[in-house]
Write a protein that holds these residues in place. Sequence first.
Motif, PDB file in Angstrom:
ATOM      1  N   SER A  52      17.759   5.463  -3.505  1.00 48.45           N
ATOM      2  CA  SER A  52      17.843   6.898  -3.228  1.00 48.45           C
ATOM      3  C   SER A  52      16.566   7.665  -3.535  1.00 48.45           C
ATOM      4  CB  SER A  52      19.040   7.513  -3.953  1.00 48.45           C
ATOM      5  OG  SER A  52      19.090   7.075  -5.278  1.00 48.45           O
ATOM      6  N   VAL A  53      15.579   7.052  -4.190  1.00 48.86           N
ATOM      7  CA  VAL A  53      14.315   7.764  -4.429  1.00 48.86           C
ATOM      8  C   VAL A  53      13.168   7.140  -3.636  1.00 48.86           C
ATOM      9  CG1 VAL A  53      12.625   8.463  -6.159  1.00 48.86           C
ATOM     10  CG2 VAL A  53      15.062   8.464  -6.722  1.00 48.86           C
ATOM     11  N   THR A  54      12.967   5.853  -3.837  1.00 48.40           N
ATOM     12  CA  THR A  54      11.767   5.222  -3.276  1.00 48.40           C
ATOM     13  C   THR A  54      11.866   5.034  -1.768  1.00 48.40           C
ATOM     14  OG1 THR A  54      11.778   4.013  -5.349  1.00 48.40           O
ATOM     15  CG2 THR A  54      10.106   3.410  -3.761  1.00 48.40           C
ATOM     16  N   VAL A  55      12.974   4.435  -1.321  1.00 46.90           N
ATOM     17  CA  VAL A  55      13.073   4.109   0.102  1.00 46.90           C
ATOM     18  C   VAL A  55      12.944   5.334   1.015  1.00 46.90           C
ATOM     19  CG1 VAL A  55      14.630   3.203   1.864  1.00 46.90           C
ATOM     20  CG2 VAL A  55      14.230   1.909  -0.218  1.00 46.90           C
ATOM     21  N   ALA A  94      14.039   9.511 -12.328  1.00 48.51           N
ATOM     22  CA  ALA A  94      15.378   9.096 -11.913  1.00 48.51           C
ATOM     23  C   ALA A  94      15.993   8.187 -12.965  1.00 48.51           C
ATOM     24  CB  ALA A  94      15.316   8.388 -10.561  1.00 48.51           C
ATOM     25  N   ALA A  95      15.166   7.316 -13.549  1.00 51.11           N
ATOM     26  CA  ALA A  95      15.669   6.400 -14.569  1.00 51.11           C
ATOM     27  C   ALA A  95      16.129   7.180 -15.789  1.00 51.11           C
ATOM     28  CB  ALA A  95      14.577   5.399 -14.949  1.00 51.11           C
ATOM     29  N   VAL A  96      15.373   8.221 -16.145  1.00 49.35           N
ATOM     30  CA  VAL A  96      15.755   9.057 -17.285  1.00 49.35           C
ATOM     31  C   VAL A  96      17.104   9.719 -17.012  1.00 49.35           C
ATOM     32  CG1 VAL A  96      15.155  11.178 -18.524  1.00 49.35           C
ATOM     33  CG2 VAL A  96      13.405   9.457 -18.062  1.00 49.35           C
ATOM     34  N   ASP A  97      17.308  10.098 -15.753  1.00 48.09           N
ATOM     35  CA  ASP A  97      18.578  10.718 -15.382  1.00 48.09           C
ATOM     36  C   ASP A  97      19.719   9.709 -15.328  1.00 48.09           C
ATOM     37  OD1 ASP A  97      17.339  13.077 -15.260  1.00 48.09           O
ATOM     38  OD2 ASP A  97      17.192  13.181 -13.086  1.00 48.09           O
ATOM     39  N   GLY A  98      19.427   8.453 -15.646  1.00 45.14           N
ATOM     40  CA  GLY A  98      20.499   7.465 -15.743  1.00 45.14           C
ATOM     41  C   GLY A  98      20.717   6.630 -14.503  1.00 45.14           C
ATOM     42  N   ALA A  99      19.828   6.733 -13.517  1.00 45.78           N
ATOM     43  CA  ALA A  99      20.002   5.911 -12.321  1.00 45.78           C
ATOM     44  C   ALA A  99      19.535   4.494 -12.611  1.00 45.78           C
ATOM     45  CB  ALA A  99      19.211   6.500 -11.163  1.00 45.78           C
ATOM     46  N   GLY A 100      20.268   3.507 -12.121  1.00 43.40           N
ATOM     47  CA  GLY A 100      19.867   2.111 -12.312  1.00 43.40           C
ATOM     48  C   GLY A 100      18.704   1.775 -11.407  1.00 43.40           C
ATOM     49  N   ARG A 101      18.210   0.545 -11.566  1.00 45.32           N
ATOM     50  CA  ARG A 101      17.039   0.152 -10.797  1.00 45.32           C
ATOM     51  C   ARG A 101      17.295   0.185  -9.290  1.00 45.32           C
ATOM     52  NH1 ARG A 101      12.634  -3.237 -11.941  1.00 45.32           N
ATOM     53  NH2 ARG A 101      13.521  -3.963 -13.868  1.00 45.32           N
ATOM     54  N   LEU A 102      18.433  -0.388  -8.902  1.00 38.75           N
ATOM     55  CA  LEU A 102      18.747  -0.450  -7.479  1.00 38.75           C
ATOM     56  C   LEU A 102      18.966   0.952  -6.926  1.00 38.75           C
ATOM     57  CD1 LEU A 102      19.071  -2.593  -5.366  1.00 38.75           C
ATOM     58  CD2 LEU A 102      21.537  -2.506  -5.722  1.00 38.75           C
ATOM     59  N   GLY A 147       0.815  -1.210   0.000  1.00 39.49           N
ATOM     60  CA  GLY A 147       0.000   0.000   0.000  1.00 39.49           C
ATOM     61  C   GLY A 147       0.850   1.262   0.000  1.00 39.49           C
ATOM     62  N   TYR A 148       1.903   1.259   0.804  1.00 37.32           N
ATOM     63  CA  TYR A 148       2.752   2.454   0.876  1.00 37.32           C
ATOM     64  C   TYR A 148       3.499   2.681  -0.434  1.00 37.32           C
ATOM     65  CZ  TYR A 148       1.860   2.385   5.887  1.00 37.32           C
ATOM     66  OH  TYR A 148       1.253   2.399   7.098  1.00 37.32           O
ATOM     67  N   VAL A 149       3.955   1.595  -1.073  1.00 36.33           N
ATOM     68  CA  VAL A 149       4.675   1.759  -2.348  1.00 36.33           C
ATOM     69  C   VAL A 149       3.738   2.362  -3.392  1.00 36.33           C
ATOM     70  CG1 VAL A 149       5.828   0.559  -4.241  1.00 36.33           C
ATOM     71  CG2 VAL A 149       6.277  -0.118  -1.888  1.00 36.33           C
ATOM     72  N   ARG A 150       2.489   1.894  -3.411  1.00 32.92           N
ATOM     73  CA  ARG A 150       1.529   2.417  -4.387  1.00 32.92           C
ATOM     74  C   ARG A 150       1.351   3.921  -4.233  1.00 32.92           C
ATOM     75  NH1 ARG A 150      -2.020  -2.226  -4.005  1.00 32.92           N
ATOM     76  NH2 ARG A 150      -1.328  -3.610  -5.660  1.00 32.92           N
ATOM     77  N   ALA A 151       1.511   4.401  -2.990  1.00 33.46           N
ATOM     78  CA  ALA A 151       1.296   5.824  -2.740  1.00 33.46           C
ATOM     79  C   ALA A 151       2.460   6.665  -3.257  1.00 33.46           C
ATOM     80  CB  ALA A 151       1.080   6.064  -1.244  1.00 33.46           C
ATOM     81  N   VAL A 152       3.590   6.040  -3.572  1.00 34.10           N
ATOM     82  CA  VAL A 152       4.726   6.793  -4.131  1.00 34.10           C
ATOM     83  C   VAL A 152       4.537   6.867  -5.646  1.00 34.10           C
ATOM     84  CG1 VAL A 152       7.216   6.790  -4.501  1.00 34.10           C
ATOM     85  CG2 VAL A 152       6.284   6.035  -2.311  1.00 34.10           C
ATOM     86  N   PRO A 153       4.474   8.089  -6.217  1.00 33.23           N
ATOM     87  CA  PRO A 153       4.221   8.209  -7.654  1.00 33.23           C
ATOM     88  C   PRO A 153       5.325   7.547  -8.476  1.00 33.23           C
ATOM     89  CG  PRO A 153       4.257  10.368  -6.568  1.00 33.23           C
ATOM     90  CD  PRO A 153       4.650   9.373  -5.551  1.00 33.23           C
ATOM     91  N   ALA A 154       4.917   6.726  -9.431  1.00 29.67           N
ATOM     92  CA  ALA A 154       5.895   6.026 -10.270  1.00 29.67           C
ATOM     93  C   ALA A 154       6.682   7.013 -11.126  1.00 29.67           C
ATOM     94  CB  ALA A 154       5.182   4.999 -11.149  1.00 29.67           C
ATOM     95  N   GLU A 155       6.100   8.217 -11.368  1.00 33.53           N
ATOM     96  CA  GLU A 155       6.771   9.206 -12.203  1.00 33.53           C
ATOM     97  C   GLU A 155       8.126   9.607 -11.619  1.00 33.53           C
ATOM     98  OE1 GLU A 155       3.587   9.544 -11.220  1.00 33.53           O
ATOM     99  OE2 GLU A 155       2.722   8.951 -13.149  1.00 33.53           O
ATOM    100  N   LEU A 156       8.177   9.669 -10.284  1.00 29.70           N
ATOM    101  CA  LEU A 156       9.431  10.041  -9.632  1.00 29.70           C
ATOM    102  C   LEU A 156      10.534   9.066 -10.003  1.00 29.70           C
ATOM    103  CD1 LEU A 156       8.406  11.101  -6.026  1.00 29.70           C
ATOM    104  CD2 LEU A 156       9.317  12.526  -7.862  1.00 29.70           C
ATOM    105  N   GLU A 157      10.172   7.771  -9.990  1.00 30.39           N
ATOM    106  CA  GLU A 157      11.169   6.754 -10.314  1.00 30.39           C
ATOM    107  C   GLU A 157      11.550   6.834 -11.778  1.00 30.39           C
ATOM    108  OE1 GLU A 157       9.369   3.128  -9.130  1.00 30.39           O
ATOM    109  OE2 GLU A 157       9.274   3.770  -7.044  1.00 30.39           O
ATOM    110  N   GLU A 158      10.552   7.109 -12.629  1.00 26.01           N
ATOM    111  CA  GLU A 158      10.845   7.199 -14.055  1.00 26.01           C
ATOM    112  C   GLU A 158      11.784   8.359 -14.330  1.00 26.01           C
ATOM    113  OE1 GLU A 158       6.954   7.110 -15.809  1.00 26.01           O
ATOM    114  OE2 GLU A 158       6.741   5.053 -15.069  1.00 26.01           O
TER     115      GLU A 158
END
Lengths: 277, 325
Positions: free
Chosen positions: A185-188, A172-180, A159-170
Motif C-alpha cells: 500500500s505504500v511502495t507499489v 508506515a512501519a511505525v504506524d504498525g503496518a507489516g512488511r507486506l 533504480g525506481y525503488v531507490r527513488a522512493v524515499p525509505a522514510e515513507l516506508e519507515e
Amino acid sequence: MRTRPAARAGQYAALLAYLVFLAFPFVWLASTAFKPATELAGLHPTWIPKDPTLANFRQAFDEQPLLRAALNSLLTASAAALVAVAVATPMAYVMARHRSALARAATGWVVVSQAFPFVLLIIPLFLVLKNLRLIDSLPGLVLVHVVWSLPFALWMLTGYVRAVPAELEEAAAVDGAGRLRTLVSVTVPLLAPGIAATALFAFVTAWNEFFFALVLLKTPEQQTLPVLLTRFIGAEGVADLGPLAAAAFLATLPSLLVFALIQRRITGSLLAGAVKG
Amino acid sequence: MAGPTPTRKGADAVTSVTEARRSAPRAPGPARPGRRAVDHGPWFLVLPALIPILVLSVGPLLYGIMLAFTDAQSGRTEPTRWIGTLNFQDLLQDTLFWESFRIGLVWAVGVTVPQFLLALGLALLLNQDLRLRWAARALAIVPWAMPEVVVGIMWRLTYNPDAGILNETLRDLGFGGDRDWLSGLATALPAVIVVGVWAGMPQTTVALLAGLQNTPRELHEAAAVDGAGAWRRFRTVTWPALRPVALAITALNLIWNFNSFALVYVLTNGGPGGRTRLPMLFAYEEAFRYGQFGYAAAMGCVMVAVISVLLAVFLVGRLRGGDER
C-alpha cells in the motif's frame, strides 16, 4: 560558450548525415511495402511509390498465417511482461533496500548473464523444457522470455525503488503496518509508473525476440511473428518482396509505438543513474 | 542475440558502472542492527524471481557445461555417456569451426569499433544545444526498438541487387551498381558488418550520452576560457569523465556482437560459402540441424572461455592505461 557559425553548420550537417543513415532503411522498407508488384519488378526503383497500394498487405494476410502469428506474439509477449514484473518487483525491492549477500549475488547474475552465448543455454533449456513437455508450446516460450527479460527488468526496477524515499516506508512501519502491507500500500503505488515502463520494455523484448522462438517452436500454428517472417524469406531467398516488406512493417509498429511511449523513461532513468553516481 | 540481442542492452553497461560507484557511500539503510533479527522477509520476496533464475538460467548453464563432456545427441535411444574431453579434442581439429571463430572475431571487432566511434560522434552532437535535438534523439533510437528479424529484412531489401535502393543510388551516381552485396564472396561480410553497426548504434549512443551528461560543465567552460581548443577540451575534460562508461559499453558490445545470431541468420544464413557463418550460427546448426548437443555445448564453452580471456586482456590493458590520472 559560443560556437562559431561555421562549426555550427558543420554540426548540423553531421547530424543530418546521421539521421539519413539511421532512417533510410526504414523509409525504404515502408516504401517497398506500399509499392505494387509491377513497380517492384521494374528496373529503376524510386523512393516514393508512384502508385501506392495496400495489395501487399492483403497478399501477406492471405498467403501467410499472419494474424495467428501476431496473436501468438501478443499473447506470449504480454504474459512474459506481466510475469516478469510480478516476480522482479519484490526482488528489485530487496536488491535496492538490503545489502545482503543475496542481493549482491543477484546483481552479479544480472551482469554475468549478459555474457553467455545462448548456445550454451539453449541446448540444456531445450532438454529441460522437453522433459517438462513445454517444447513447442507458448507457455514454455513465455517462461524462457521471462528469464530472458529479468536482468533488465531488475536493473530498471531497482533504480525506481531507490527513488522512493525509505522514510515513507519507515513511517508506515511505525504506524504498525507489516512488511507486506507496507510494500503493497505504500511502495507499489509509488512505483506504478516505473513498473508500467518496465513491463512495456519487457513486452518489446519478448515481441522482438527470435532465437528462442526459432528453437523452441516447431509447428506453424505456434510460431511468433519474427519466426513467421523468416519463413517468408524461404530457403531459396526472397520470393515476394512486397508482402514480406508489408508484414515486416506491420510487425515493427507495436515495438515502435511502445518505445515511443517509454523512450523518455528509459533514457531518463539512464541519465539519472549516471548523474547520481 | 544478445542476448545480447538484442534489444535492452546499452543500459546495463551504465548500470554496472554506476552501481559499483554508488554502492560505497550509501548509508546502511534497512540493514541497521535490531531489524536484522527478523529479516526473513527478503527470502519470501526474492523467491518468485529466484526460482526461475535458478531453474532456467543458472541450472541450464551448469547443465550445458556438463553436456560438453558427454556424447549427447538429439533423438538417441541409448543412454548418454561421459566421454571426457573428446569433444574438445575434436574441436581442436575442426578447421571449419576455427574458420567460423575467426569470422566471428572479425565481425565482433569490425562491428564494435565503428559502432563506438559513430556513437561517440552522435552522442557529442546530441549533447550540444542544437535545434531539433529532441527529434534527433527520438529518431536515433529507432533501430533499438525494431525486431532484429525486421532489421535483417529491411537491409536485405536495401541490398537487393535489382530492387534495392543501394544499387539504384550507385547507378544514379554512375558507379555501376550491379553488385549482389550479400552473395558476393568479398562483399558479404563487410555488408553484414554495416548492418551490425547500424543496429547496435542506438544503445551505445544512449549509454555514451548518459556518460556525457556526467561531465562537469563548469570545467568545460573554464577550459574554453583558458583557450583550449575543442580537441583539447575533449581529451582533458570530456574523455576522463566518459571513460568508465565507454569501457563498459565497449566490453558489452564485444560480447553481444560475438554472440550475435538473428541479424546474420536473416541476412545471409551464414553464406555465401560460409563467409559470414558466425560461431553462433555454426553451433546452432550443429545442435539443432545435426542434433550434436554435446559437441555444440563444447563449442559454447570454448566461445565463453576465449571471450572471457580476450575481455580480461582488453579491460586490464585499458584500466592500466588510465592509471596516470
